[in-house]
Scaffold this active site. Structure first.
Site, PDB file in Angstrom:
ATOM      1  CD  GLU A 103      -5.442 -48.170  90.734  1.00  0.00           C
ATOM      2  OE1 GLU A 103      -6.018 -49.225  91.019  1.00  0.00           O
ATOM      3  OE2 GLU A 103      -4.229 -47.995  90.932  1.00  0.00           O
ATOM      4  CG  ASP A 104      -7.507 -49.161  94.292  1.00  0.00           C
ATOM      5  OD1 ASP A 104      -6.741 -48.461  93.597  1.00  0.00           O
ATOM      6  OD2 ASP A 104      -7.075 -49.883  95.214  1.00  0.00           O
ATOM      7  CG  ASP A 107      -3.224 -41.197  97.203  1.00  0.00           C
ATOM      8  OD1 ASP A 107      -3.868 -40.280  97.720  1.00  0.00           O
ATOM      9  OD2 ASP A 107      -2.250 -41.745  97.761  1.00  0.00           O
ATOM     10  CG  PHE A 156      -5.296 -45.302 104.219  1.00  0.00           C
ATOM     11  CD1 PHE A 156      -4.342 -45.116 103.218  1.00  0.00           C
ATOM     12  CD2 PHE A 156      -5.698 -46.597 104.511  1.00  0.00           C
ATOM     13  CE1 PHE A 156      -3.812 -46.187 102.532  1.00  0.00           C
ATOM     14  CE2 PHE A 156      -5.168 -47.687 103.827  1.00  0.00           C
ATOM     15  CZ  PHE A 156      -4.210 -47.475 102.841  1.00  0.00           C
ATOM     16  CG  ASP A 163      -4.411 -53.402 100.518  1.00  0.00           C
ATOM     17  OD1 ASP A 163      -4.495 -52.506  99.650  1.00  0.00           O
ATOM     18  OD2 ASP A 163      -3.323 -53.836 100.931  1.00  0.00           O
ATOM     19  NE  ARG A 169      -6.000 -56.696  98.519  1.00  0.00           N
ATOM     20  CZ  ARG A 169      -5.368 -55.643  97.997  1.00  0.00           C
ATOM     21  NH1 ARG A 169      -6.061 -54.672  97.444  1.00  0.00           N
ATOM     22  NH2 ARG A 169      -4.058 -55.563  98.039  1.00  0.00           N
TER      23      ARG A 169
HETATM   24  P1  IMP Z   1      -0.867 -43.152  93.739  1.00  0.00           P
HETATM   25  O1  IMP Z   1       0.278 -43.606  92.917  1.00  0.00           O
HETATM   26  O2  IMP Z   1      -0.430 -42.345  94.930  1.00  0.00           O
HETATM   27  O3  IMP Z   1      -1.979 -42.455  92.986  1.00  0.00           O
HETATM   28  O4  IMP Z   1      -1.412 -44.438  94.440  1.00  0.00           O
HETATM   29  C1  IMP Z   1      -2.492 -45.104  94.052  1.00  0.00           C
HETATM   30  C2  IMP Z   1      -2.521 -46.414  94.792  1.00  0.00           C
HETATM   31  O5  IMP Z   1      -2.230 -46.242  96.191  1.00  0.00           O
HETATM   32  C3  IMP Z   1      -3.906 -46.958  94.732  1.00  0.00           C
HETATM   33  O6  IMP Z   1      -4.037 -47.804  93.637  1.00  0.00           O
HETATM   34  C4  IMP Z   1      -4.016 -47.718  96.026  1.00  0.00           C
HETATM   35  O7  IMP Z   1      -3.518 -49.004  95.855  1.00  0.00           O
HETATM   36  C5  IMP Z   1      -3.109 -47.004  96.980  1.00  0.00           C
HETATM   37  N1  IMP Z   1      -3.895 -46.122  97.849  1.00  0.00           N
HETATM   38  C6  IMP Z   1      -3.912 -44.786  97.853  1.00  0.00           C
HETATM   39  N2  IMP Z   1      -4.754 -44.317  98.781  1.00  0.00           N
HETATM   40  C7  IMP Z   1      -5.296 -45.409  99.372  1.00  0.00           C
HETATM   41  C8  IMP Z   1      -6.266 -45.585 100.418  1.00  0.00           C
HETATM   42  O8  IMP Z   1      -6.826 -44.641 100.999  1.00  0.00           O
HETATM   43  N3  IMP Z   1      -6.561 -46.863 100.754  1.00  0.00           N
HETATM   44  C9  IMP Z   1      -5.989 -47.947 100.138  1.00  0.00           C
HETATM   45  N4  IMP Z   1      -5.096 -47.823  99.156  1.00  0.00           N
HETATM   46  C10 IMP Z   1      -4.733 -46.565  98.791  1.00  0.00           C
HETATM   47 MG    MG Z   2      -3.722 -50.248  94.250  1.00  0.00          MG
END
Ligand code: IMP
Ligand code: MG
Length: 179
Positions: A103-104, A107, A156, A163, A169
């Protein structure tokens, strides 16, 4: 290699292409040691993890295959609502396989904890998570990654697969998106 011309000069670099490459090599070596002599499924989360998966995969000296999951979040804007829905499941069986979910960003953790449930339902032998970035300050559910590229504060970021409204990206570095 220089970055392509940016339409928005307000981006501030957090990690350069070289810094990312060095860290991804380290992660690849770690995975190679941890799974020595075994096969692996690298399971990427579309679309943000594509660039990381492509580089990580080539830093791993093991017999590895790729598969992909896709999720959609109902939220809009820069942060997800936390309500996640699977839009693409795996193509190959994960039963008794060594699976690394790639995963990227980790969060709030809502996406990955949902995906963990999805993957565990396929009964892998081993399940690990690799996240290029971890934002622990944002966590809303208890989950951690086994392999983390960089731990960052609650900001962010875009680039290297990540993205904002589908842009940025293809940037080779990771950038902070100004307000
Ligand atoms: P979570 O469910 O809040 O952990 O969200 C994870 C997803 O939110 C990641 O896979 C990203 O796609 C997106 N995301 C969270 N923070 C960022 C950021 O700083 N930049 C871009 N995408 C983000
Ligand atoms: Mg994502």
């Amino acid at each position: 290699m220089p970055e392509p011309a940016l339409p928005q000069p307000g981006l501030r670099q957090l990690y350069s292409q070289q810094q990312i490459a060095a860290r991804v090599q380290e992660l690849g070596s770690q995975v190679t040691r941890d799974f020595a002599g075994q096969t692996l499924v690298l399971l990427g989360v579309l679309k943000g993890a594509c660039v990381f998966l492509a580089d990580l995969a080539r830093a791993i000296r093991l017999d590895a295959t790729f598969d992909f999951l896709a999720v959609a979040s109902y939220g809009q804007g820069t942060y997800s609502s936390g309500e996640v829905r699977l839009t693409k499941d795996v193509d190959e069986s994960l039963q008794d396989r060594n699976v690394i979910l790639v995963e990227d960003i980790l969060d709030t953790g809502l996406t990955l904890s949902y995906l963990r449930t999805v993957v565990l339902a396929h009964h892998p032998r081993v399940f690990k998570i690799a996240a290029l970035l971890d934002k622990p300050d944002r966590r809303r559910v208890p989950i951690s990654a086994d392999y983390v590229g960089f731990t960052i504060p609650d900001q962010f970021v875009v680039g290297y697969g990540m993205d904002c409204a589908e842009r940025y990206r293809n940037l080779t570095g990771i950038y902070l998106l100004g307000e």
